[in-house]
Scaffold this motif. Structure first.
Motif, PDB file in Angstrom:
ATOM      1  N   ALA A  14      33.108  18.124 -41.693  1.00  0.00           N
ATOM      2  CA  ALA A  14      31.800  17.473 -41.607  1.00  0.00           C
ATOM      3  C   ALA A  14      31.210  17.229 -42.989  1.00  0.00           C
ATOM      4  CB  ALA A  14      30.844  18.349 -40.796  1.00  0.00           C
ATOM      5  N   SER A  15      31.941  17.596 -44.042  1.00  0.00           N
ATOM      6  CA  SER A  15      31.420  17.485 -45.395  1.00  0.00           C
ATOM      7  C   SER A  15      31.260  16.027 -45.816  1.00  0.00           C
ATOM      8  CB  SER A  15      32.370  18.178 -46.384  1.00  0.00           C
ATOM      9  OG  SER A  15      32.079  17.811 -47.714  1.00  0.00           O
ATOM     10  N   PRO A  16      30.039  15.619 -46.193  1.00  0.00           N
ATOM     11  CA  PRO A  16      29.858  14.240 -46.667  1.00  0.00           C
ATOM     12  C   PRO A  16      30.589  13.977 -47.979  1.00  0.00           C
ATOM     13  CG  PRO A  16      27.845  15.512 -46.964  1.00  0.00           C
ATOM     14  CD  PRO A  16      28.765  16.365 -46.156  1.00  0.00           C
ATOM     15  N   ARG A  17      30.785  15.020 -48.779  1.00  0.00           N
ATOM     16  CA  ARG A  17      31.492  14.847 -50.045  1.00  0.00           C
ATOM     17  C   ARG A  17      32.979  14.595 -49.823  1.00  0.00           C
ATOM     18  NH1 ARG A  17      27.405  18.012 -50.122  1.00  0.00           N
ATOM     19  NH2 ARG A  17      28.542  19.730 -49.149  1.00  0.00           N
ATOM     20  N   ARG A  18      33.590  15.307 -48.900  1.00  0.00           N
ATOM     21  CA  ARG A  18      35.003  15.050 -48.592  1.00  0.00           C
ATOM     22  C   ARG A  18      35.169  13.660 -47.980  1.00  0.00           C
ATOM     23  NH1 ARG A  18      35.123  20.810 -46.275  1.00  0.00           N
ATOM     24  NH2 ARG A  18      35.680  22.053 -48.113  1.00  0.00           N
ATOM     25  N   LYS A  19      34.243  13.298 -47.123  1.00  0.00           N
ATOM     26  CA  LYS A  19      34.291  11.964 -46.526  1.00  0.00           C
ATOM     27  C   LYS A  19      34.201  10.881 -47.597  1.00  0.00           C
ATOM     28  CE  LYS A  19      31.756   8.905 -43.389  1.00  0.00           C
ATOM     29  NZ  LYS A  19      30.557   8.775 -42.521  1.00  0.00           N
ATOM     30  N   GLU A  20      33.291  11.055 -48.535  1.00  0.00           N
ATOM     31  CA  GLU A  20      33.106  10.065 -49.590  1.00  0.00           C
ATOM     32  C   GLU A  20      34.342   9.963 -50.481  1.00  0.00           C
ATOM     33  OE1 GLU A  20      30.033   9.131 -53.311  1.00  0.00           O
ATOM     34  OE2 GLU A  20      29.775  10.923 -52.083  1.00  0.00           O
ATOM     35  N   MET A  21      34.918  11.101 -50.850  1.00  0.00           N
ATOM     36  CA  MET A  21      36.089  11.089 -51.730  1.00  0.00           C
ATOM     37  C   MET A  21      37.282  10.422 -51.062  1.00  0.00           C
ATOM     38  SD  MET A  21      36.157  14.649 -53.899  1.00  0.00           S
ATOM     39  CE  MET A  21      35.648  15.792 -52.614  1.00  0.00           C
ATOM     40  N   LEU A  22      37.509  10.760 -49.791  1.00  0.00           N
ATOM     41  CA  LEU A  22      38.652  10.173 -49.094  1.00  0.00           C
ATOM     42  C   LEU A  22      38.436   8.682 -48.865  1.00  0.00           C
ATOM     43  CD1 LEU A  22      41.355  11.249 -48.119  1.00  0.00           C
ATOM     44  CD2 LEU A  22      40.341  11.610 -45.857  1.00  0.00           C
ATOM     45  N   SER A  23      37.198   8.296 -48.561  1.00  0.00           N
ATOM     46  CA  SER A  23      36.889   6.882 -48.379  1.00  0.00           C
ATOM     47  C   SER A  23      37.126   6.087 -49.656  1.00  0.00           C
ATOM     48  CB  SER A  23      35.429   6.708 -47.943  1.00  0.00           C
ATOM     49  OG  SER A  23      35.199   7.252 -46.674  1.00  0.00           O
ATOM     50  N   SER A  24      36.794   6.677 -50.792  1.00  0.00           N
ATOM     51  CA  SER A  24      36.956   5.988 -52.065  1.00  0.00           C
ATOM     52  C   SER A  24      38.424   5.732 -52.402  1.00  0.00           C
ATOM     53  CB  SER A  24      36.311   6.797 -53.191  1.00  0.00           C
ATOM     54  OG  SER A  24      37.055   7.962 -53.475  1.00  0.00           O
ATOM     55  N   PHE A 151      21.770  24.703 -50.331  1.00  0.00           N
ATOM     56  CA  PHE A 151      21.934  25.325 -49.026  1.00  0.00           C
ATOM     57  C   PHE A 151      23.124  24.863 -48.194  1.00  0.00           C
ATOM     58  CE2 PHE A 151      17.467  25.979 -50.152  1.00  0.00           C
ATOM     59  CZ  PHE A 151      17.476  27.357 -50.161  1.00  0.00           C
ATOM     60  N   ASP A 152      23.794  23.798 -48.586  1.00  0.00           N
ATOM     61  CA  ASP A 152      25.002  23.427 -47.838  1.00  0.00           C
ATOM     62  C   ASP A 152      26.229  23.460 -48.741  1.00  0.00           C
ATOM     63  OD1 ASP A 152      24.457  21.210 -49.388  1.00  0.00           O
ATOM     64  OD2 ASP A 152      25.141  19.776 -47.881  1.00  0.00           O
ATOM     65  N   LYS A 153      26.146  24.292 -49.794  1.00  0.00           N
ATOM     66  CA  LYS A 153      27.221  24.292 -50.786  1.00  0.00           C
ATOM     67  C   LYS A 153      27.699  25.708 -51.077  1.00  0.00           C
ATOM     68  CE  LYS A 153      25.562  20.029 -52.876  1.00  0.00           C
ATOM     69  NZ  LYS A 153      24.595  19.778 -51.798  1.00  0.00           N
ATOM     70  N   ASN A 176      38.047  19.259 -56.980  1.00  0.00           N
ATOM     71  CA  ASN A 176      38.243  20.515 -56.265  1.00  0.00           C
ATOM     72  C   ASN A 176      36.928  21.261 -56.106  1.00  0.00           C
ATOM     73  OD1 ASN A 176      40.104  22.479 -55.096  1.00  0.00           O
ATOM     74  ND2 ASN A 176      39.638  23.754 -56.869  1.00  0.00           N
ATOM     75  N   VAL A 177      36.082  21.204 -57.147  1.00  0.00           N
ATOM     76  CA  VAL A 177      34.779  21.871 -57.093  1.00  0.00           C
ATOM     77  C   VAL A 177      33.856  21.160 -56.106  1.00  0.00           C
ATOM     78  CG1 VAL A 177      32.873  22.772 -58.483  1.00  0.00           C
ATOM     79  CG2 VAL A 177      35.131  22.513 -59.510  1.00  0.00           C
ATOM     80  N   MET A 178      34.087  19.879 -55.887  1.00  0.00           N
ATOM     81  CA  MET A 178      33.307  19.122 -54.902  1.00  0.00           C
ATOM     82  C   MET A 178      33.770  19.386 -53.471  1.00  0.00           C
ATOM     83  SD  MET A 178      33.027  15.462 -56.897  1.00  0.00           S
ATOM     84  CE  MET A 178      32.225  14.640 -55.509  1.00  0.00           C
ATOM     85  N   GLY A 179      34.954  19.984 -53.316  1.00  0.00           N
ATOM     86  CA  GLY A 179      35.398  20.353 -51.978  1.00  0.00           C
ATOM     87  C   GLY A 179      36.757  19.833 -51.563  1.00  0.00           C
ATOM     88  N   LEU A 180      37.401  19.027 -52.440  1.00  0.00           N
ATOM     89  CA  LEU A 180      38.716  18.498 -52.091  1.00  0.00           C
ATOM     90  C   LEU A 180      39.484  18.166 -53.374  1.00  0.00           C
ATOM     91  CD1 LEU A 180      40.295  17.725 -49.446  1.00  0.00           C
ATOM     92  CD2 LEU A 180      39.617  15.368 -49.906  1.00  0.00           C
ATOM     93  N   PRO A 181      40.612  18.838 -53.635  1.00  0.00           N
ATOM     94  CA  PRO A 181      41.418  18.504 -54.811  1.00  0.00           C
ATOM     95  C   PRO A 181      42.142  17.183 -54.576  1.00  0.00           C
ATOM     96  CG  PRO A 181      42.521  20.200 -53.521  1.00  0.00           C
ATOM     97  CD  PRO A 181      41.187  19.950 -52.861  1.00  0.00           C
TER      98      PRO A 181
END
Length: 203
Positions: A14-24, A151-153, A176-181
């Motif tokens: 559900a992580s918006p950061r992982r979603k954004e990285m994979l989308s990019s 609070f969500d990190k 990786n620090v954002m949630g996905l290497p």
């Protein structure tokens, strides 16, 4: 059972950061959120914990789907120099204690991820990054907590957000620090699933 769209990849996060990285990366995917209890077992180290969480998330989503898409899951934690696992803070006081512990020291960010298909594990890895914080004042910590960002990190901070000025040095993968290497994940998607980014497609 959830009927999945005709996509090659499912992101179990559900992580918006992982979603954004994979989308990019130009990879089509569909999100199915894994519902598991994330709690370290007794005497479980950080590496084992994030790898187990990633595996359990992928397997949980596998059980909810009817299709044979590849499933990518991930989990990220912060581990202090005292080998204490820091996840997402429960409240303001918890966030403050975490940030005080990170102030002026180097900690480890661990991301575990898994790639599954047909309820079977294809590959799982744990990637680590060393992050050094400068010394933070009490005022800075309190002001940062008031933004609501911690609070969500994991570890109560986001490297891509308002806490970027806290960081003195990074050794290893920034994403990786954002949630996905992301770099290693993309290599594994190509090698194990035949899923390539748009940057790898011939003209």
């Amino acid at each position: 059972m959830t009927k999945i769209k005709n996509e090659q990849l499912i992101l179990a996060s559900a992580s918006p950061r992982r979603k954004e990285m994979l989308s990019s990366s130009g990879i089509p995917f569909y999100i199915v959120i894994a519902d598991i209890e994330e709690k370290p077992l007794e005497n479980e180290g950080g590496h084992e914990y994030v790898k187990r969480n990633a595996r359990e998330k992928a397997l949980a989503v596998s059980e909810k789907t009817l299709s044979a898409e590849f499933i990518l899951s991930a989990d990220t934690i912060v581990v202090t120099h005292e080998d204490k696992i820091l996840e997402k803070p429960q409240n303001k006081d918890h966030a403050k204690k975490m940030l005080e512990a990170l102030s002026g020291s180097t900690h480890l960010v661990l991301s575990g991820y898994s790639l599954f298909q047909n309820k079977k594990e294809i590959v799982s890895r744990v990637i680590e990054t060393l992050v050094t914080f400068r010394i933070l004042s009490a005022r800075e910590i309190d002001a940062y907590i008031k933004t609501g960002e911690p609070f969500d990190k994991a570890g109560s901070y986001g490297i891509q957000g308002r806490a970027m000025g806290f960081i003195e040095k990074i050794e290893g993968s920034y994403t990786n620090v954002m949630g996905l290497p992301l770099s290693q994940v993309l290599l594994d998607l190509k090698d194990f699933a035949g899923i390539e980014t748009y940057t790898q497609i011939d003209d």
